[in-house]
Design a protein around this motif. Structure first.
Motif, short mmCIF file in Angstrom:
data_model
loop_
_atom_site.label_atom_id
_atom_site.label_comp_id
_atom_site.label_asym_id
_atom_site.label_seq_id
_atom_site.Cartn_x
_atom_site.Cartn_y
_atom_site.Cartn_z
N PHE A 549 -71.71 13.35 15.82
CA PHE A 549 -71.96 14.60 15.09
C PHE A 549 -72.47 14.31 13.68
CE2 PHE A 549 -69.62 16.42 18.58
CZ PHE A 549 -70.11 17.72 18.68
N ASP A 550 -71.96 13.25 13.06
CA ASP A 550 -72.50 12.85 11.75
C ASP A 550 -73.99 12.55 11.84
OD1 ASP A 550 -70.10 13.10 10.44
OD2 ASP A 550 -69.60 10.96 10.49
N ALA A 551 -74.41 11.99 12.97
CA ALA A 551 -75.80 11.57 13.13
C ALA A 551 -76.76 12.76 13.10
CB ALA A 551 -75.96 10.80 14.44
N VAL A 552 -76.24 13.97 13.38
CA VAL A 552 -77.10 15.17 13.33
C VAL A 552 -76.65 16.13 12.23
CG1 VAL A 552 -77.94 15.08 15.69
CG2 VAL A 552 -75.73 16.15 15.22
N GLY A 553 -75.72 15.69 11.37
CA GLY A 553 -75.35 16.46 10.18
C GLY A 553 -74.33 17.55 10.40
N TYR A 554 -73.48 17.41 11.42
CA TYR A 554 -72.50 18.46 11.70
C TYR A 554 -71.06 17.94 11.63
CZ TYR A 554 -75.64 22.20 13.16
OH TYR A 554 -76.56 23.21 13.16
N GLU A 555 -70.16 18.85 11.23
CA GLU A 555 -68.73 18.59 11.36
C GLU A 555 -68.33 18.78 12.82
OE1 GLU A 555 -66.91 17.48 9.08
OE2 GLU A 555 -67.66 18.14 7.12
N GLN A 556 -67.14 18.29 13.18
CA GLN A 556 -66.62 18.50 14.52
C GLN A 556 -65.11 18.39 14.51
OE1 GLN A 556 -65.23 15.84 16.83
NE2 GLN A 556 -64.94 14.67 14.95
N THR A 557 -64.48 18.97 15.48
CA THR A 557 -63.03 18.83 15.66
C THR A 557 -62.77 18.31 17.07
OG1 THR A 557 -62.54 20.63 14.13
CG2 THR A 557 -60.81 20.01 15.68
N TYR A 558 -62.13 17.16 17.15
CA TYR A 558 -61.82 16.54 18.44
C TYR A 558 -60.35 16.80 18.74
CZ TYR A 558 -62.03 13.10 22.24
OH TYR A 558 -62.02 12.49 23.46
N VAL A 559 -60.10 17.56 19.78
CA VAL A 559 -58.73 17.93 20.15
C VAL A 559 -58.31 17.07 21.33
CG1 VAL A 559 -57.20 19.80 20.90
CG2 VAL A 559 -59.12 20.29 19.37
N THR A 560 -57.30 16.24 21.13
CA THR A 560 -56.83 15.37 22.21
C THR A 560 -55.99 16.17 23.21
OG1 THR A 560 -54.78 14.79 21.06
CG2 THR A 560 -56.74 13.45 20.58
N SER A 561 -55.78 15.58 24.38
CA SER A 561 -54.99 16.26 25.41
C SER A 561 -53.57 16.53 24.93
CB SER A 561 -54.98 15.42 26.69
OG SER A 561 -54.41 14.14 26.45
N GLU A 562 -53.03 15.62 24.10
CA GLU A 562 -51.68 15.83 23.57
C GLU A 562 -51.65 17.04 22.63
OE1 GLU A 562 -53.29 12.96 23.46
OE2 GLU A 562 -52.17 11.71 24.89
N GLN A 563 -52.66 17.16 21.76
CA GLN A 563 -52.73 18.31 20.86
C GLN A 563 -52.94 19.60 21.64
OE1 GLN A 563 -56.02 16.63 18.59
NE2 GLN A 563 -54.73 16.53 16.75
N LEU A 564 -53.76 19.52 22.68
CA LEU A 564 -54.04 20.71 23.49
C LEU A 564 -52.79 21.17 24.22
CD1 LEU A 564 -56.18 22.66 24.52
CD2 LEU A 564 -56.71 21.03 26.33
N THR A 565 -52.02 20.24 24.76
CA THR A 565 -50.79 20.60 25.47
C THR A 565 -49.77 21.20 24.52
OG1 THR A 565 -51.16 18.83 27.07
CG2 THR A 565 -48.91 19.70 26.89
N ALA A 566 -49.70 20.67 23.28
CA ALA A 566 -48.69 21.13 22.32
C ALA A 566 -48.99 22.53 21.80
CB ALA A 566 -48.61 20.14 21.15
N ASN A 567 -50.26 22.94 21.78
CA ASN A 567 -50.59 24.25 21.22
C ASN A 567 -51.76 24.84 21.99
OD1 ASN A 567 -50.48 26.45 19.51
ND2 ASN A 567 -50.54 25.22 17.65
N LYS A 568 -51.56 24.99 23.29
CA LYS A 568 -52.67 25.36 24.17
C LYS A 568 -53.24 26.73 23.84
CE LYS A 568 -52.46 24.16 28.51
NZ LYS A 568 -52.09 24.12 29.93
N MET A 569 -52.37 27.73 23.61
CA MET A 569 -52.88 29.08 23.43
C MET A 569 -53.72 29.20 22.16
SD MET A 569 -52.20 30.40 26.14
CE MET A 569 -53.10 31.88 25.71
N MET A 570 -53.35 28.46 21.11
CA MET A 570 -54.15 28.52 19.89
C MET A 570 -55.56 27.99 20.16
SD MET A 570 -53.73 26.54 16.25
CE MET A 570 -54.51 25.06 16.89
N TYR A 571 -55.65 26.87 20.88
CA TYR A 571 -56.96 26.29 21.15
C TYR A 571 -57.75 27.13 22.15
CZ TYR A 571 -55.57 22.19 18.52
OH TYR A 571 -55.17 21.35 17.51
N VAL A 572 -57.06 27.80 23.07
CA VAL A 572 -57.76 28.71 23.99
C VAL A 572 -58.36 29.87 23.20
CG1 VAL A 572 -57.45 30.37 25.86
CG2 VAL A 572 -56.43 28.11 26.03
N GLN A 573 -57.60 30.43 22.24
CA GLN A 573 -58.14 31.50 21.40
C GLN A 573 -59.35 31.01 20.61
OE1 GLN A 573 -57.17 34.77 21.27
NE2 GLN A 573 -55.87 34.25 23.01
N THR A 574 -59.29 29.76 20.14
CA THR A 574 -60.43 29.20 19.41
C THR A 574 -61.64 29.06 20.33
OG1 THR A 574 -58.89 27.97 18.00
CG2 THR A 574 -61.19 27.27 17.98
#
Length: 799
Positions: A549-574
């Motif tokens: 993403f840096d190579a094309v000038g963008y920010e990014q957020t990488y959500v791991t499976s552990e983070q997704l499992t811990a707060n699934k509904m928040m990431y689904v809303q996102t």
């Protein structure tokens, strides 16, 4: 006694004494958990409960008699000792227990209002007023500041209703002119203690630094306290708003910073940031001879409000004025008066009559405190000089002869609502000095007041939540018929297309094969994990995604499976929010990389694509496990296509020299490890050659055919900058040697030996045959080495 209305209703609806007792016992239990003030109230409630028990009350019909008896006792006590009555004590306790009101400041407009005061009797008649309005189809509206009620000095309730400007009052009621103004609003339910809330509102403004209760000189309120019915979120309880008249306190400059001084700013920059709305020149038939006495000041007759600017051209005569003609000492000041605020240039020395300007002094706009600022330019007062004061929305500045002498930003007045500031006349003065002053220009300008929006771009674009949503114009991911076999590269291409990046680029996929390294480098997996046939498929993690993403000038957020499992509904809303904005989300499940492109049933079902046919697949949210999600962020840097391609070339060596990781090797080492495995007989008994062998042939064949032999990222770089054509031609020559165009080329040679896509166990078990296949792969390793040397030489020239 803080007993909810619903519980009082229960008491009256149930004749069973146990219900009464239960209500009070529950209240006592609640009191145990409340603040210390409830200790006294608890005692009162206990005494009341005990009194009921001792009286042997068995029917609820006796309860009103008890209240009547209590009222008699309270009246008697109040007469004996008004200050120490139980009733007053209960009121004090109630005040302490009342929640802090949520107070907001609002400004009511001026309006005509019809009152409930009859014209014949001068008394308020609410019932008749209500009937008259119903007969004339005047509906009661809630919460739009069109109808109020208040209590007058006779303790009568007076009702007010807004009239339009064209209404003719032919009613039997009097109308008034309501002057509007600032009010403090506090919302509550009618079954709450209105008196306690009112006392808290008044107490709040006793210590408020910015507003105060608006009392007139005789100590009365500017307007009676109003009550307005507002809509309630609880249909069981009526909601009202208390409106208490307030006014602004005189600003205390100690509560504010004076702003930040700015250096090295030009007048042109300030003019651009503080544009003029209109200008007016004070009419000058000739130069004004201004004798230096306050009574000879120049009222321009031009009214402006903050922000504004004043431009003056002046000179001073050399003849000294006698004191009898109003002269003072020293050089006169040049003063701009604006209401009670002055903006002045002065000379601190009364003896030096040859120069003007030791500094400026001014009232901080609105706040009124005086500031003294030394300035750098000392000038001849007897020459024609141009002064400019800019009291702008972005800059507070003073200039002499078009040179900025002082400038500040973030001044307190710049954060205030300038639209509501009153207009003031600009008056020009010089104070008292010994010279006559001649003005040849007086120009006053009203500066534009910028409208301050409260909403960030796109912040409330989606004001409702859709139940289902699917991106439009969805295309497939990777098309093998076109030689597109790397899913992450095409997911990134899909994303750039949706973001509108470089719209003239018709195929982002081949650009990303260069950025990710997939289009350049061979990989080989010593393990039996199937279908790892490209670098991005194996390397994709948070660090790798950040690089891409840096190579094309963008920010990014990488959500791991552990983070997704811990707060699934928040990431689904996102994820749903991204889909609503038309942006897909990348997901990685194991070595499978695809795109979420929609949702159903309020996000309980997620929709994704993973193949060239763009078939929509569904996954129930409860089954979403062991997935990583990647959300694109904001653009952090504008990048040209040449810059993107050049950086991709500079990073080619990182893929060829990538160290072996968990049995996966890259570049020349991949070809040699593949050859070693074949020679050792790794595939002799392998019944899944498509997965464990042909996947690496696919990697080789894809890169051999990529853009006719050279990855398109280099082709594009040479197109944008001809100095890279030599690199493009050499890289094309090397990658073509991997292809199936000639018998000696790698891919064609493997096919001829039965070691390409046509591989069989019979061939691979033939020791002589597989050694020939391994030899072809070792030759390919030599080509890979030459590719790396070529790129390194090119990078050295780039630097």
């Amino acid at each position: 006694m803080q007993i909810p209305v619903k519980d009082i209703v229960r008491i009256y609806e149930n004749e069973d004494m146990s219900t009464v007792v239960k209500v009070f016992v529950n209240r006592i239990d609640e009191i145990e958990e409340e603040i210390s003030a409830l200790t006294e109230l608890k005692q009162v409630v206990n005494e009341f409960l005990q009194a009921m028990m001792k009286s042997g009350i068995t029917k609820i019909s006796a309860l009103p008699l008890l209240y009547e008896e209590m009222d008699k006792h309270l009246d008697a006590i109040n007469k004996q000792n008004q200050q120490n009555s139980h009733y007053q004590k209960l009121s004090e306790i109630s005040d302490r227990l009342t929640r802090e009101p949520d107070i907001r400041i609002l400004e009511l407009p001026e309006m005509r209002m019809l009152t409930s005061i009859r014209t014949d009797s001068g008394q308020s008649d609410v019932d008749y007023y209500n009937d008259w309005n119903l007969l004339h189809n005047h509906k009661k509206l809630s919460g739009i500041h069109s109808g109020f009620e208040y209590q007058n000095r006779l303790n009568e309730t007076v009702v007010l209703r807004m009239m339009s400007a064209n209404d003719i009052n032919n009613s039997p009621f009097t109308e008034i002119y309501f002057e509007g103004g600032l009010f403090a609003a506090c919302a509550l339910y009618v079954d709450e203690d209105i008196g306690s809330y009112l006392r808290k509102v008044i107490s709040h403004f006793e210590s408020n630094s910015y507003y105060q209760i608006d009392y007139k000189n005789n100590g009365e309120l500017r307007h009676e306290i109003l009550i307005e019915t507002i809509l309630s979120d609880d249909e069981q309880r009526e909601r009202i708003e208390l409106l208490v008249p307030i006014r602004k306190r005189l600003p205390n400059h100690a509560l504010f910073n004076n702003g930040s001084t700015v250096e090295n700013v030009s007048l042109d920059e300030i003019n651009q940031s503080n544009p003029i709305l209109w200008s007016e020149d004070y009419a000058l038939s000739s130069e004004i001879r201004h004798i230096n006495s306050p009574k000879f000041s120049i009222p321009t007759g031009i009214n402006v409000r903050y922000p504004f600017r004043v431009d003056l051209a002046f000179r001073m005569g050399r003849d000294i004025i006698s004191q009898y003609d109003g002269a003072g000492r020293g050089i006169p000041e040049i003063i701009i008066r604006y209401g009670k605020e002055d903006f002045t240039i002065y000379n601190s020395s009364c003896e030096d009559l040859t120069v003007l300007s030791k500094g400026i002094k001014f009232h901080q706009p609105v706040l009124g405190n005086i500031c003294h600022i030394p300035i750098k330019q000392i000038f001849d007062p007897h020459a024609v000089n141009h002064l400019t004061w800019i009291i702008g929305a972005k800059h507070f500045a003073f200039a002499i002869n078009d040179e900025i002498q002082y400038c500040s930003i973030d001044n307190p007045y710049m954060k205030m609502d300038l639209m509501n500031m009153p207009e003031q006349e600009i008056i020009i003065d010089t104070g008292q000095g010994i010279f006559k002053t001649y003005f040849s220009q007086i120009k006053v300008s009203q500066l534009k007041i910028p409208y301050k929006t409260n909403i960030k771009k796109g912040e409330i674009k989606m004001i409702t939540r859709q139940e289902n949503n699917l991106l439009t114009d969805i295309r497939g991911i990777i098309n093998g018929d076109k030689g597109e076999n790397y899913p992450f590269d095409d997911c990134m291409a899909f994303l750039m297309e949706r973001l509108g990046e470089h719209p003239k680029i018709t195929n982002w996929y081949w650009i990303f094969t260069g950025i990710t390294g997939d289009g350049f480098v061979q990989i080989y997996n010593k393990n039996d994990t199937p279908w790892i046939d490209n670098a991005s498929q194996y390397l994709l993690n948070a660090e790798y995604a950040q690089y891409i993403f840096d190579a094309v000038g963008y920010e990014q957020t990488y959500v791991t499976s552990e983070q997704l499992t811990a707060n699934k509904m928040m990431y689904v809303q996102t994820l749903m929010s991204y889909i609503d904005r038309g942006i897909p989300v990348i997901l990685k499940r194991g070595y499978d990389i695809c795109l979420y492109v929609g949702y159903e049933n309020m996000g309980k079902t997620l929709l994704y694509i993973r193949d060239s046919d763009a078939v929509i697949r569904r996954r129930e949210i409860e089954t979403v496990t062991n997935e990583d999600w990647i959300f694109v962020g904001d653009r952090k840097k504008e990048m040209s296509m040449e810059e993107i391609c050049k950086n991709a070339v500079i990073n080619i060596p990182r893929w060829f020299e990538h160290p072996e990781k968990d049995g996966v090797v890259f570049g020349s080492a991949a070809f040699r490890a593949w050859a070693d495995g074949i020679e050792r007989g790794r595939y002799e008994n392998d019944t899944a050659l498509d997965d464990h062998y042909c996947s690496f042939v696919c990697n080789l064949a894809t890169n051999a055919s990529n853009g006719g032999g050279a990855p398109l990222v280099i082709e594009k770089l040479a197109e944008l900058n001809p100095q890279y054509k030599k690199l493009r031609d050499r890289m094309e020559e090397l990658y073509v040697s991997y292809s199936n165009q000639e018998d000696e080329y790698t891919w064609k040679a493997l096919e001829n030996l039965g070691g390409g896509f046509n591989v069989t166990q019979e061939v691979i078990r033939n020791k002589e045959q597989r050694f020939k296949i391994a030899a072809v792969l070792r030759d390919a390793a030599e080509i890979s080495d030459e590719i790396l040397r070529t790129v390194n030489d090119a990078i050295a020239d780039m630097k």
